[in-house]
Design a protein around this motif. Structure first.
Motif, short mmCIF file in Angstrom:
data_model
loop_
_atom_site.label_atom_id
_atom_site.label_comp_id
_atom_site.label_asym_id
_atom_site.label_seq_id
_atom_site.Cartn_x
_atom_site.Cartn_y
_atom_site.Cartn_z
N GLN A 26 0.84 -1.20 0.00
CA GLN A 26 0.00 0.00 0.00
C GLN A 26 0.87 1.25 0.00
O GLN A 26 0.43 2.31 -0.36
CB GLN A 26 -0.93 -0.02 1.24
N ASN A 27 2.13 1.10 0.45
CA ASN A 27 3.07 2.20 0.44
C ASN A 27 3.72 2.27 -0.93
O ASN A 27 4.47 1.38 -1.31
CB ASN A 27 4.12 2.00 1.53
N LEU A 28 3.43 3.32 -1.67
CA LEU A 28 3.95 3.44 -3.04
C LEU A 28 5.46 3.58 -3.07
O LEU A 28 6.08 3.38 -4.11
CB LEU A 28 3.30 4.62 -3.75
N ASP A 29 6.07 3.93 -1.93
CA ASP A 29 7.52 4.09 -1.88
C ASP A 29 8.25 2.81 -1.51
O ASP A 29 9.48 2.79 -1.45
CB ASP A 29 7.88 5.20 -0.88
N THR A 30 7.51 1.74 -1.22
CA THR A 30 8.12 0.43 -1.00
C THR A 30 8.25 -0.27 -2.35
O THR A 30 7.24 -0.51 -3.01
CB THR A 30 7.28 -0.43 -0.05
N PRO A 31 9.47 -0.59 -2.78
CA PRO A 31 9.64 -1.15 -4.13
C PRO A 31 8.85 -2.43 -4.35
O PRO A 31 8.87 -3.33 -3.51
CB PRO A 31 11.15 -1.41 -4.21
N PHE A 32 8.15 -2.48 -5.48
CA PHE A 32 7.47 -3.72 -5.88
C PHE A 32 8.51 -4.67 -6.48
O PHE A 32 9.30 -4.29 -7.34
CB PHE A 32 6.39 -3.43 -6.92
N ILE A 33 8.51 -5.91 -6.01
CA ILE A 33 9.46 -6.91 -6.48
C ILE A 33 8.70 -8.03 -7.18
O ILE A 33 7.82 -8.67 -6.59
CB ILE A 33 10.27 -7.49 -5.30
#
Length: 258
Positions: free
Chosen positions: A8-15
């Motif tokens: 939900q945090n857009l600043d956490t990189p999607f892996i």
């Protein structure tokens, strides 16, 4: 392919959790970009979602950095992601779609539901140059104001705007810091009724890329416009550049039949 649920945090990189088939005829970069592309297009990845960087991706998937870089660059070229220095690779924000019309960019953005702000980079009073005389049809010694502004949209720099205006009708620095150019002009009872506009494209210079926070050489949409009042007098001449990954112009076309 299994992907981790987007944070939900857009600043956490999607892996992207994927097992690459090294015996496939499909290139490795394509095996990476296609599932990411699908997740963006179906809405699983939200606009502005940060993606894993190429160094981390290369190490984790045991591929070369050029392979990881190409996968991300293909996503950039397709308009699905934006790569910005200091910000990383993110899913492209909603594009600005603008109708071809004599309107203020700021007004159009606000009507489309965006949050905007304007940063005045330069406000210079000077006498008309030969080029100014040509575009503004003014006297060689007429006093003009040249303004350069940075237009922000939803906390992202969108456009670098440069306008030259006769000083007798020019808005103040304070007005331009709070309102769009045409709204500021209207406060002086000056209203554009027609314009000649030229559209084009170019690659970003180092200065432009620094200001717009994009990679040097990225594509820019360019617009040159001369606006006139109801009496045919020039109100302003503008030279603007827009981040082409965020900005689109719509041209209505009509078929003329007998």
């Amino acid at each position: 392919m299994e992907e981790k649920e987007p944070s939900q945090n857009l600043d956490t990189p999607f892996i992207l959790d994927i097992k690459l088939n090294r015996h496939s005829t499909d290139p490795l970069y394509q095996q990476i970009l296609e599932p990411i592309s699908k997740l963006i297009k179906n809405g699983t990845l939200a606009p502005n979602q940060l993606l894993e960087d190429e160094i981390s991706m290369a190490q984790r998937l045991q591929i070369s950095r050029p392979t990881a870089r190409r996968a991300l660059q293909e996503l950039v070229d397709s308009g699905l992601v934006v790569r910005r220095r200091g910000v990383g690779t993110r899913v492209t924000p909603s594009h600005v779609h603008r109708q071809l019309a004599l309107t203020s960019l700021n007004d159009d953005l606000i009507k489309a539901g965006h949050t905007t702000r304007t940063e005045v980079l330069e406000y210079q009073i000077h006498l008309a140059t030969p080029e100014d005389v040509e575009f503004l049809n003014c006297a060689p010694d007429e006093e003009l104001v040249t303004i350069q502004r940075l237009r922000w949209i939803d906390d992202h720099p969108l456009a670098l705007l440069k306008n030259t205006i006769p000083s007798r009708i020019a808005p103040t620095l304070t007005e331009l810091s709070h309102f769009g150019l045409y709204e500021s002009l209207s406060r002086h009872n000056v209203f554009p009724t027609s314009a000649i506009q030229t559209l084009g494209a170019k690659n970003a210079s180092k200065r432009e890329s620094d200001i717009l926070n994009i990679e040097p050489g990225n594509a820019l949409f360019t617009m040159q416009r001369t606006a006139y009042d109801e009496n045919g007098k020039v109100i302003e001449h503008g030279n603007h550049v827009y981040d082409a990954q965020q900005y689109k112009m719509t041209f209505p076309l009509v078929s003329h039949t007998n």
